[in-house]
Write a protein that holds these residues in place. Structure first.
Motif, PDB file in Angstrom:
ATOM      1  N   ILE A 245       0.827  -1.206   0.000  1.00 15.05           N
ATOM      2  CA  ILE A 245       0.000   0.000   0.000  1.00 15.05           C
ATOM      3  C   ILE A 245       0.861   1.255   0.000  1.00 15.05           C
ATOM      4  O   ILE A 245       1.892   1.321   0.678  1.00 15.05           O
ATOM      5  N   SER A 246       0.438   2.227  -0.788  1.00 13.90           N
ATOM      6  CA  SER A 246       1.068   3.546  -0.832  1.00 13.90           C
ATOM      7  C   SER A 246       0.098   4.556  -0.251  1.00 13.90           C
ATOM      8  O   SER A 246      -1.055   4.636  -0.693  1.00 13.90           O
ATOM      9  N   ILE A 247       0.543   5.312   0.739  1.00 13.29           N
ATOM     10  CA  ILE A 247      -0.299   6.348   1.347  1.00 13.29           C
ATOM     11  C   ILE A 247       0.129   7.696   0.787  1.00 13.29           C
ATOM     12  O   ILE A 247       1.281   8.102   0.941  1.00 13.29           O
ATOM     13  N   VAL A 248      -0.794   8.370   0.138  1.00  9.97           N
ATOM     14  CA  VAL A 248      -0.529   9.671  -0.467  1.00  9.97           C
ATOM     15  C   VAL A 248      -1.109  10.762   0.431  1.00  9.97           C
ATOM     16  O   VAL A 248      -2.317  10.769   0.706  1.00  9.97           O
ATOM     17  N   ILE A 249      -0.247  11.654   0.886  1.00  7.09           N
ATOM     18  CA  ILE A 249      -0.673  12.784   1.712  1.00  7.09           C
ATOM     19  C   ILE A 249      -0.406  14.065   0.940  1.00  7.09           C
ATOM     20  O   ILE A 249       0.739  14.412   0.675  1.00  7.09           O
ATOM     21  N   CYS A 250      -1.464  14.752   0.560  1.00  8.63           N
ATOM     22  CA  CYS A 250      -1.322  16.048  -0.107  1.00  8.63           C
ATOM     23  C   CYS A 250      -1.316  17.133   0.964  1.00  8.63           C
ATOM     24  O   CYS A 250      -2.139  17.102   1.882  1.00  8.63           O
ATOM     25  N   SER A 251      -0.393  18.077   0.837  1.00  5.41           N
ATOM     26  CA  SER A 251      -0.251  19.059   1.909  1.00  5.41           C
ATOM     27  C   SER A 251      -0.198  20.487   1.380  1.00  5.41           C
ATOM     28  O   SER A 251       0.435  20.764   0.363  1.00  5.41           O
TER      29      SER A 251
ATOM     30  N   ARG B 238       0.357  23.046   6.209  1.00  8.58           N
ATOM     31  CA  ARG B 238      -0.064  22.329   7.419  1.00  8.58           C
ATOM     32  C   ARG B 238       1.155  21.898   8.248  1.00  8.58           C
ATOM     33  O   ARG B 238       1.200  20.796   8.766  1.00  8.58           O
ATOM     34  N   GLU B 239       2.126  22.780   8.359  1.00  6.95           N
ATOM     35  CA  GLU B 239       3.323  22.418   9.118  1.00  6.95           C
ATOM     36  C   GLU B 239       3.003  22.049  10.560  1.00  6.95           C
ATOM     37  O   GLU B 239       3.727  21.276  11.196  1.00  6.95           O
ATOM     38  N   ALA B 240       1.911  22.581  11.089  1.00  6.85           N
ATOM     39  CA  ALA B 240       1.564  22.319  12.484  1.00  6.85           C
ATOM     40  C   ALA B 240       1.066  20.899  12.701  1.00  6.85           C
ATOM     41  O   ALA B 240       1.095  20.401  13.839  1.00  6.85           O
ATOM     42  N   TYR B 241       0.616  20.235  11.628  1.00  7.46           N
ATOM     43  CA  TYR B 241      -0.020  18.930  11.802  1.00  7.46           C
ATOM     44  C   TYR B 241       0.588  17.803  10.966  1.00  7.46           C
ATOM     45  O   TYR B 241       0.398  16.634  11.295  1.00  7.46           O
ATOM     46  N   ILE B 242       1.291  18.121   9.914  1.00 10.65           N
ATOM     47  CA  ILE B 242       1.684  17.062   8.983  1.00 10.65           C
ATOM     48  C   ILE B 242       2.640  16.048   9.604  1.00 10.65           C
ATOM     49  O   ILE B 242       2.594  14.860   9.271  1.00 10.65           O
ATOM     50  N   ILE B 243       3.497  16.476  10.517  1.00  8.75           N
ATOM     51  CA  ILE B 243       4.425  15.519  11.125  1.00  8.75           C
ATOM     52  C   ILE B 243       3.671  14.500  11.974  1.00  8.75           C
ATOM     53  O   ILE B 243       4.005  13.305  11.992  1.00  8.75           O
ATOM     54  N   GLU B 244       2.626  14.935  12.663  1.00  8.07           N
ATOM     55  CA  GLU B 244       1.813  13.983  13.432  1.00  8.07           C
ATOM     56  C   GLU B 244       1.135  12.989  12.494  1.00  8.07           C
ATOM     57  O   GLU B 244       1.004  11.798  12.813  1.00  8.07           O
ATOM     58  N   ALA B 245       0.688  13.473  11.319  1.00  3.87           N
ATOM     59  CA  ALA B 245       0.082  12.578  10.334  1.00  3.87           C
ATOM     60  C   ALA B 245       1.087  11.517   9.873  1.00  3.87           C
ATOM     61  O   ALA B 245       0.791  10.318   9.847  1.00  3.87           O
ATOM     62  N   ILE B 246       2.288  11.969   9.517  1.00  2.00           N
ATOM     63  CA  ILE B 246       3.328  11.039   9.066  1.00  2.00           C
ATOM     64  C   ILE B 246       3.719  10.083  10.189  1.00  2.00           C
ATOM     65  O   ILE B 246       3.864   8.870   9.975  1.00  2.00           O
TER      66      ILE B 246
ATOM     67  N   SER C  65       3.085  24.814  -0.607  1.00  2.15           N
ATOM     68  CA  SER C  65       3.035  25.366   0.747  1.00  2.15           C
ATOM     69  C   SER C  65       3.996  26.542   0.894  1.00  2.15           C
ATOM     70  O   SER C  65       5.111  26.516   0.369  1.00  2.15           O
ATOM     71  N   LYS C  66       3.553  27.543   1.641  1.00  3.98           N
ATOM     72  CA  LYS C  66       4.374  28.726   1.894  1.00  3.98           C
ATOM     73  C   LYS C  66       4.984  28.702   3.292  1.00  3.98           C
ATOM     74  O   LYS C  66       5.717  29.617   3.669  1.00  3.98           O
ATOM     75  N   ASP C  67       4.674  27.677   4.078  1.00  3.44           N
ATOM     76  CA  ASP C  67       5.201  27.590   5.432  1.00  3.44           C
ATOM     77  C   ASP C  67       6.421  26.662   5.455  1.00  3.44           C
ATOM     78  O   ASP C  67       7.104  26.498   4.442  1.00  3.44           O
ATOM     79  N   ASN C  68       6.682  26.040   6.574  1.00  6.80           N
ATOM     80  CA  ASN C  68       7.865  25.192   6.727  1.00  6.80           C
ATOM     81  C   ASN C  68       7.579  23.712   6.500  1.00  6.80           C
ATOM     82  O   ASN C  68       8.313  22.851   7.002  1.00  6.80           O
ATOM     83  N   THR C  69       6.536  23.413   5.738  1.00  5.68           N
ATOM     84  CA  THR C  69       6.199  22.010   5.466  1.00  5.68           C
ATOM     85  C   THR C  69       7.383  21.256   4.869  1.00  5.68           C
ATOM     86  O   THR C  69       7.734  20.166   5.328  1.00  5.68           O
ATOM     87  N   ALA C  70       8.000  21.805   3.831  1.00  2.22           N
ATOM     88  CA  ALA C  70       9.099  21.121   3.148  1.00  2.22           C
ATOM     89  C   ALA C  70      10.250  20.832   4.103  1.00  2.22           C
ATOM     90  O   ALA C  70      10.772  19.703   4.154  1.00  2.22           O
ATOM     91  N   THR C  71      10.637  21.819   4.890  1.00  5.02           N
ATOM     92  CA  THR C  71      11.759  21.652   5.820  1.00  5.02           C
ATOM     93  C   THR C  71      11.464  20.565   6.851  1.00  5.02           C
ATOM     94  O   THR C  71      12.315  19.705   7.137  1.00  5.02           O
ATOM     95  N   LYS C  72      10.258  20.585   7.384  1.00 10.96           N
ATOM     96  CA  LYS C  72       9.908  19.619   8.426  1.00 10.96           C
ATOM     97  C   LYS C  72       9.819  18.197   7.872  1.00 10.96           C
ATOM     98  O   LYS C  72      10.287  17.241   8.513  1.00 10.96           O
TER      99      LYS C  72
ATOM    100  N   ASP D   9      -3.437  15.820   5.366  1.00 10.48           N
ATOM    101  CA  ASP D   9      -2.235  16.239   6.090  1.00 10.48           C
ATOM    102  C   ASP D   9      -2.526  16.655   7.524  1.00 10.48           C
ATOM    103  O   ASP D   9      -1.599  16.915   8.300  1.00 10.48           O
ATOM    104  N   ASP D  10      -3.788  16.714   7.909  1.00  7.61           N
ATOM    105  CA  ASP D  10      -4.136  16.994   9.299  1.00  7.61           C
ATOM    106  C   ASP D  10      -4.975  15.855   9.879  1.00  7.61           C
ATOM    107  O   ASP D  10      -5.805  16.057  10.766  1.00  7.61           O
ATOM    108  N   ALA D  11      -4.727  14.646   9.350  1.00  4.57           N
ATOM    109  CA  ALA D  11      -5.378  13.443   9.867  1.00  4.57           C
ATOM    110  C   ALA D  11      -4.356  12.592  10.607  1.00  4.57           C
ATOM    111  O   ALA D  11      -3.147  12.690  10.372  1.00  4.57           O
TER     112      ALA D  11
END
Length: 309
Positions: A5-11, A14-22, A44-51, A95-97
């Motif tokens: 299975i491949s899980i696709v997360i579109c973001s 959502r830097e505040a939540y995506i790490i918890e999702a992953i 994304s314009k926030d720190n999503t990529a960096t995180k 990305d916030d699940a």
């Protein structure tokens, strides 16, 4: 080992939540060689990529990949994620699940036990931050992702279908219908043109596919304060109407007219439901039910929004 299975997360921002999702996927109790996680950053314009990149570097034992999709809209991002994937099953998660324990094992087992299943949807439980507002009701909560179709596993019927934030489909079937329709991109800038999941599953069903629901396939979905405003509710509800307008225009003038009649009927029903809440002494729940249907109509009666190629 073959990827099951491949899980696709579109973001998108959502830097505040995506790490918890992953991290909820990292902590799943199955062999990490059996699945992969694909994060598609939709400008994304926030720190999503960096995180996300930092998480990848710190967790080399998980098959986690980061890609950028510059064409705005969830349909573009999900299609890109699917194209990059290798799994026999393609799962879409927000990305916030947050995936609950047993999430991936339950999905894989379900498809092994149901060879006739084309697709699958699971339960989505809102996680209100800070708390559920008193005006929230069953009739409005779908706008923030609440979804609980059945207490038992069963095929969807009566035109129902999974929500995109917790859906799974067999790989071959995903590509057989061409993935998501980018004329229904989801969120694009400040505009929402929804219905991409509905159109996607209807295409599968038209091919003879069987779509199931399994209440043991559970994610929690973050509902933060900014999703509990009238502006956000309008954005989502009107997006439903815009998306349906795109779909009906493609079918022809009669379909457009019939959908208008259907939406007017639903508006009338919402007035009855709102009145029922008033009689129950729960006035806070009354108007949002009616406003939901008004907003859907507003979106539907707008001119069709053409999407960029």
């Amino acid at each position: 080992m073959q990827i099951a299975i491949s899980i696709v997360i579109c973001s998108y921002n959502r830097e505040a939540y995506i790490i918890e999702a992953i991290d909820s996927l990292y902590k799943q109790d199955i062999d990490k060689q059996r699945y992969e996680v694909i994060v598609v950053d939709n400008n994304s314009k926030d720190n999503t990529a960096t995180k996300v990149k930092a998480y990848i570097a710190e967790h080399p034992d998980i098959q986690l990949y980061y890609y950028m999709e510059t064409r705005q809209g969830a349909s573009y991002a999900r299609n890109t994620g699917a194209e990059k994937s290798r799994g026999a099953l393609i799962c879409c998660m927000d990305d916030d699940a947050v995936a609950m324990p047993g999430y991936l094992e339950n999905i894989i087992t379900f498809f092994e036990q149901h060879p006739d299943a084309t697709g699958l949807g699971g339960r989505i439980i809102p996680r209100y931050i800070p708390s559920e507002p008193k005006w929230m009701s069953h009739y409005v909560s779908s706008l923030v992702g609440n979804f609980d179709y059945s207490p038992i596993a069963k095929p969807f019927d009566n035109g129902r279908y999974p929500l995109e934030s917790n859906m799974i489909v067999r790989r071959d079937d995903f590509f057989a219908v061409g993935g998501f329709n980018t004329s229904l991109p989801g969120v694009k800038g400040t505009l929402r043109v929804g219905g991409e999941g509905k159109e996607f599953f209807y295409k599968l069903i038209e091919r003879g596919g069987i779509i199931y629901y399994d209440p043991s396939v559970i994610v929690h979905h973050v509902v933060e304060v900014k999703k509990l405003t009238s502006e956000y509710m309008y954005r989502v509800a009107s997006g439903i109407g815009r998306g349906e307008k795109v779909r009906m225009v493609a079918k022809g003038g009669m379909a457009v007219h019939k959908k208008s009649v259907e939406y007017l009927f639903k508006l009338g029903a919402s007035v009855v439901i709102g009145g029922y809440y008033l009689l129950q002494g729960r006035p806070a729940k009354s108007w949002p039910v009616i406003q939901f249907r008004i907003d859907v109509l507003k979106g539907y009666w707008e001119p069709v929004h053409k999407q960029d190629a």
